[in-house]
Design a protein around this motif. Structure first.
Motif, PDB file in Angstrom:
ATOM      1  N   GLY A 103       8.376  -6.841  13.328  1.00 12.28           N
ATOM      2  CA  GLY A 103       7.146  -6.932  14.131  1.00 12.28           C
ATOM      3  C   GLY A 103       6.643  -8.342  14.362  1.00 12.28           C
ATOM      4  N   MET A 104       7.077  -9.289  13.541  1.00 12.98           N
ATOM      5  CA  MET A 104       6.547 -10.654  13.615  1.00 12.98           C
ATOM      6  C   MET A 104       6.812 -11.336  14.960  1.00 12.98           C
ATOM      7  N   GLY A 105       8.013 -11.203  15.467  1.00 17.97           N
ATOM      8  CA  GLY A 105       8.367 -11.881  16.719  1.00 17.97           C
ATOM      9  C   GLY A 105       7.557 -11.381  17.892  1.00 17.97           C
ATOM     10  N   SER A 106       7.444 -10.071  18.047  1.00 19.07           N
ATOM     11  CA  SER A 106       6.679  -9.547  19.180  1.00 19.07           C
ATOM     12  C   SER A 106       5.206  -9.870  19.035  1.00 19.07           C
ATOM     13  N   ASN A 107       4.703  -9.851  17.821  1.00 20.69           N
ATOM     14  CA  ASN A 107       3.290 -10.171  17.628  1.00 20.69           C
ATOM     15  C   ASN A 107       2.998 -11.622  17.998  1.00 20.69           C
ATOM     16  N   PHE A 108       3.887 -12.535  17.627  1.00 18.34           N
ATOM     17  CA  PHE A 108       3.684 -13.945  17.977  1.00 18.34           C
ATOM     18  C   PHE A 108       3.728 -14.131  19.496  1.00 18.34           C
ATOM     19  N   LEU A 109       4.701 -13.518  20.158  1.00 19.42           N
ATOM     20  CA  LEU A 109       4.814 -13.665  21.616  1.00 19.42           C
ATOM     21  C   LEU A 109       3.609 -13.072  22.338  1.00 19.42           C
ATOM     22  N   LEU A 110       3.154 -11.918  21.911  1.00 28.35           N
ATOM     23  CA  LEU A 110       1.961 -11.329  22.523  1.00 28.35           C
ATOM     24  C   LEU A 110       0.734 -12.201  22.275  1.00 28.35           C
TER      25      LEU A 110
END
Length: 122
Positions: free
Chosen positions: A103-110
């Motif tokens: 989940g970390m990658g998508s959360n950072f991009l969002l």
């Protein structure tokens, strides 16, 4: 750094709720996720992205919405691995860590392109 601190908060919250207060695994995971997501919002607001957006509530709601989107693969991996791995604290920790990494990658991009977008443009 903020994500690492969020993971630490997530892990501690989960194990306190699950082990100490004997809350069901999934409910403990959901509550811990919300606590950690709020801590990540604050850390990202203070340290990662500019904090010029004066409307903190709107920004927090956007962050929690994007964290909710990122929670789907995070929690799915957690549930999947927690059924496959040994039923122990170590097995739960591995499941939690793998879910958080997903989940970390998508959360950072969002966060970068939606939650804090207006703050970055100033």
């Amino acid at each position: 750094m903020v994500g690492s601190l969020g993971f630490l908060i997530d892990s501690i919250s989960f194990f306190l709720l699950f082990s100490l207060f004997e809350i069901d695994t999934i409910y403990a995971r959901l509550v811990a996720f919300c606590v950690a997501a709020s801590a990540n919002w604050l850390g990202n607001r203070l340290f990662t992205f500019c904090k010029h957006n004066p409307n903190k509530l709107t920004q927090w709601l956007r962050f929690m919405f994007s964290a909710g989107i990122s929670a789907i693969p995070n929690l799915a991996v957690f549930v999947w691995l927690s059924t496959l791995l040994p039923s122990s604290d170590l097995g739960l920790f591995i499941a939690l860590a793998c879910g958080a990494l997903i989940g970390m990658g998508s959360n950072f991009l969002l966060s970068q392109h939606w939650v804090y977008r207006n703050s970055l443009e100033q």
